[in-house]
Design an enzyme around this catalytic site. Sequence first.
Site, mmCIF file in Angstrom:
data_model
loop_
_atom_site.group_PDB
_atom_site.id
_atom_site.type_symbol
_atom_site.label_atom_id
_atom_site.label_comp_id
_atom_site.label_asym_id
_atom_site.label_seq_id
_atom_site.Cartn_x
_atom_site.Cartn_y
_atom_site.Cartn_z
ATOM 1 N N HIS A 1 -5.589 -6.268 14.029
ATOM 2 C CA HIS A 1 -4.126 -6.363 14.078
ATOM 3 C C HIS A 1 -3.510 -4.961 14.243
ATOM 4 C CE1 HIS A 1 0.004 -7.211 12.940
ATOM 5 N NE2 HIS A 1 -0.262 -8.480 13.164
ATOM 6 N N CYS B 1 4.335 -7.975 1.862
ATOM 7 C CA CYS B 1 5.759 -8.093 2.147
ATOM 8 C C CYS B 1 6.269 -9.419 1.576
ATOM 9 C CB CYS B 1 5.927 -8.043 3.662
ATOM 10 S SG CYS B 1 7.434 -8.761 4.213
ATOM 11 N N THR C 1 0.500 -6.074 5.326
ATOM 12 C CA THR C 1 1.684 -6.646 4.657
ATOM 13 C C THR C 1 1.721 -8.177 4.660
ATOM 14 O OG1 THR C 1 2.894 -6.481 6.737
ATOM 15 C CG2 THR C 1 3.173 -4.667 5.190
ATOM 16 N N GLU D 1 -0.821 -3.619 13.211
ATOM 17 C CA GLU D 1 -0.309 -3.006 11.968
ATOM 18 C C GLU D 1 -1.460 -2.347 11.197
ATOM 19 O OE1 GLU D 1 1.809 -5.565 9.038
ATOM 20 O OE2 GLU D 1 0.654 -4.427 7.577
ATOM 21 N N SER E 1 1.750 -14.268 17.595
ATOM 22 C CA SER E 1 2.276 -13.745 16.323
ATOM 23 C C SER E 1 1.377 -14.194 15.176
ATOM 24 C CB SER E 1 3.708 -14.265 16.130
ATOM 25 O OG SER E 1 3.998 -14.371 14.752
ATOM 26 N N SER F 1 9.220 -13.340 13.832
ATOM 27 C CA SER F 1 9.766 -12.790 15.070
ATOM 28 C C SER F 1 10.451 -13.849 15.933
ATOM 29 C CB SER F 1 8.663 -12.068 15.850
ATOM 30 O OG SER F 1 7.408 -12.562 15.546
ATOM 31 N N CYS G 1 8.696 -0.944 10.481
ATOM 32 C CA CYS G 1 9.281 -1.585 9.295
ATOM 33 C C CYS G 1 9.007 -0.725 8.058
ATOM 34 C CB CYS G 1 8.654 -2.960 9.110
ATOM 35 S SG CYS G 1 9.140 -3.720 7.558
ATOM 36 N N ASN H 1 1.808 -13.977 11.951
ATOM 37 C CA ASN H 1 2.413 -14.684 10.815
ATOM 38 C C ASN H 1 2.804 -16.109 11.194
ATOM 39 O OD1 ASN H 1 5.606 -14.865 10.843
ATOM 40 N ND2 ASN H 1 5.038 -12.936 11.823
ATOM 41 N N HIS I 1 5.576 -3.082 13.770
ATOM 42 C CA HIS I 1 4.219 -2.976 13.208
ATOM 43 C C HIS I 1 3.728 -1.546 13.066
ATOM 44 C CE1 HIS I 1 3.402 -7.122 13.274
ATOM 45 N NE2 HIS I 1 3.227 -7.274 14.556
HETATM 46 S S1 SF4 Z 1 7.011 -9.394 7.979
HETATM 47 FE FE1 SF4 Z 1 7.580 -7.957 6.352
HETATM 48 S S2 SF4 Z 1 6.378 -6.134 6.799
HETATM 49 FE FE2 SF4 Z 1 6.371 -7.363 8.651
HETATM 50 S S3 SF4 Z 1 8.092 -6.602 9.815
HETATM 51 FE FE3 SF4 Z 1 8.851 -8.298 8.598
HETATM 52 S S4 SF4 Z 1 9.701 -7.353 6.753
HETATM 53 FE FE4 SF4 Z 1 8.364 -5.860 7.733
#
Ligand code: SF4
Length: 281
Positions: free
Chosen positions: A125, A191, A160, A127, A219, A263, A97, A221, A75
């Site tokens: 967050h 992303c 992202t 990031e 997490s 992750s 990343c 995401n 991040h």
């Molecule tokens: S979700 Fe996308 S921006 Fe985030 S670490 Fe993975 S590849 Fe990189």
Amino acid sequence: MLKDIVLAEGSGFCFGVKRAIDIAFDVAKKHKDGVFTLGPIIHNPQVVEKLKDLGVYPIDDIYGQNIKTLIIRAHGIPKEKFEEIKKLGIEVIDATCPFVKKAQNLAEKLASEGYQVLIIGDKEHPEVKGIFSYAGEKAVVISSDEFPILNKKIGIIQQTTQPMSKVKEIVSKIVNSHNEFEEIRIFNTLCNFTSRRLETTEKVAKQVDVMIVVGGKNSANTTQLAKLCKSIGVKTYHIEDAQEIDKEWVESAKKIGITAGASTPQWIIDEVIDKIKKFTN
Ligand code: SF4
């Protein structure tokens, strides 16, 4: 009853996370002590534990530890922190990343060219905190088209992992309902791995009775995946590992869907599949 188990395509480690983990395991092999990560390297407690076994520890602060090598997580971290660490003479291994790096670089460039930088994202967050630190004094993190206007030139970038639909909605409101700007520059810093996983998860969630979303509870995401599944109306369970699965969730379902955050390692996904098979056969 025979069950169908459908795994969403692209589940598990994304490119940036895999890269950060590979770097961390590689560093663990080469350095025998004093290796740390600032914050957990990725949002997955099981992976963090495995790294601890190899001598790579997460820390919240750079002071009070005998740090020889510090790995920067996927991040990224704020610019000031980076500079502070370097001043202490610590060896820095940057596993940020490349997609996050791109957003940081754009933020810095726009700020240096005199734009007010708007970052669409969640200001809490890590990031976003990192990107924000590169974006100059007038930068604002936004989640709607309402924000303090501090300049006639604005540059818009995104966290992202923001959904494209949300970004489009905010950008279109800014472009269509504000006439105070001389210039608006918009960059796509989303992303593809995230949007792709959201698409494949949606596809699976629409055809199953139960969705199991695997990944760290911290997490962003993975939480987003669980939210998406719930919004589709399918019974959804967010778990971190196979141990959490309750037989009752899956035994009466005819078709079970699985998706996993960026992750989540493959071995955890495999264990989840095995456990479901055990409960349903
Ligand atoms: S979700 Fe996308 S921006 Fe985030 S670490 Fe993975 S590849 Fe990189």
